[in-house]
Design an enzyme around this catalytic site. Structure first.
Site, PDB file in Angstrom:
ATOM      1  N   HIS A  55     -25.661   7.929  31.503  1.00 58.78           N
ATOM      2  CA  HIS A  55     -24.423   8.012  32.315  1.00 58.78           C
ATOM      3  C   HIS A  55     -24.758   8.742  33.234  1.00 58.78           C
ATOM      4  O   HIS A  55     -24.735  10.026  32.739  1.00 58.78           O
ATOM      5  CB  HIS A  55     -23.304   7.874  31.984  1.00 58.78           C
ATOM      6  N   GLU A  57     -22.969  11.413  34.241  1.00 60.15           N
ATOM      7  CA  GLU A  57     -22.027  13.068  33.302  1.00 60.15           C
ATOM      8  C   GLU A  57     -23.257  13.417  32.027  1.00 60.15           C
ATOM      9  O   GLU A  57     -23.319  14.245  31.591  1.00 60.15           O
ATOM     10  CB  GLU A  57     -20.998  12.722  33.144  1.00 60.15           C
ATOM     11  N   CYS A  85     -15.681   7.416  32.494  1.00 61.83           N
ATOM     12  CA  CYS A  85     -15.384   6.506  31.453  1.00 61.83           C
ATOM     13  C   CYS A  85     -15.376   8.033  30.689  1.00 61.83           C
ATOM     14  O   CYS A  85     -15.193   8.899  30.321  1.00 61.83           O
ATOM     15  CB  CYS A  85     -16.587   5.823  30.754  1.00 61.83           C
ATOM     16  N   CYS A  88     -17.784   9.511  28.763  1.00 64.50           N
ATOM     17  CA  CYS A  88     -18.152  10.704  29.609  1.00 64.50           C
ATOM     18  C   CYS A  88     -17.189  11.804  29.493  1.00 64.50           C
ATOM     19  O   CYS A  88     -17.394  13.505  29.433  1.00 64.50           O
ATOM     20  CB  CYS A  88     -18.479   9.954  31.394  1.00 64.50           C
TER      21      CYS A  88
END
Length: 160
Positions: A55, A57, A85, A88
C-alpha cells in the site's frame, strides 16, 4: 484563495494516486513531510509487485527508512489519498509518525470498490495507541474520490 501547506502536500498524494492507476495499481498515494519539507512521495504498488502489503503508506515507510533512516519518520506527517487501513495505520504508528492526514474515507473507498473492506476507520485502529498520532481526515476529499471513481470505472470496464 491561497492553498495551505496541508492542501499542497495532500495534492501531491492525490497526484501519486493517479500515477498508481496509470502504472496498473490501486488508486492510492502518500507523501511524507517533516519540519515543513517534503521528504518522499509513494504510490500503491501492490498489483504490479504482487505484494499485498505494498500500500502507498507502507511503501512510504519502507522507502523512508531505507533512504533516509528511521529517524526521518519520527514526528513526521503522512498525507494519504485514502484513509489508511489497519495495516498501514499500524505501520505508521510503529514508525513514529506523529500525524496522519487523509483525503477519501474508508466509506468512500468501499462505495467505489466494494468488498473486501477492512472497515475500521484509522482513528479507531489507533484509538488506544500510546503515543496517539494526530489524525485529520477528509482534506481534498472530492479530488481523491474523483480518482477513486475513475479507477473503479476503469476496473469494471476491464472485467467485461
Amino acid at each position: 484563495m491561497a492553498q495551505s501547506d496541508d492542501e499542497k502536500w495532500m495534492a501531491l498524494a492525490i497526484e501519486a494516486s493517479a500515477r498508481a492507476v496509470e502504472a496498473g495499481n490501486r488508486p492510492f498515494g502518500a507523501t511524507l513531510v517533516k519540519d515543513g519539507k517534503l521528504l518522499l512521495v509513494a504510490e500503491n504498488e501492490q498489483i504490479v509487485s504482487g505484494d499485498c502489503t505494498d500500500h502507498a503508506e507502507t511503501v512510504l515507510v519502507r522507502r523512508a527508512t531505507a533512504k533516509l533512516g528511521a529517524a526521518s519518520l519520527q514526528g513526521s506527517t503522512v498525507y494519504a489519498s485514502g484513509e489508511p487501513c489497519a495495516m498501514c495505520a499500524g505501520a505508521m504508528f510503529w514508525a513514529g509518525v506523529g500525524r496522519i492526514v487523509f483525503a477519501a474515507s474508508t466509506q468512500d473507498i468501499s462505495d467505489c470498490f466494494g468488498p473486501p473492506v477492512l472497515g475500521a476507520p484509522c482513528a479507531e485502529v489507533l484509538a488506544r495507541s500510546d503515543p496517539k498520532p494526530r489524525i485529520d481526515g477528509l482534506l481534498l476529499r472530492a479530488e481523491a474520490v474523483a480518482v477513486l471513481r475513475r479507477a473503479a470505472q476503469g476496473s469494471r470496464g476491464a472485467r467485461n
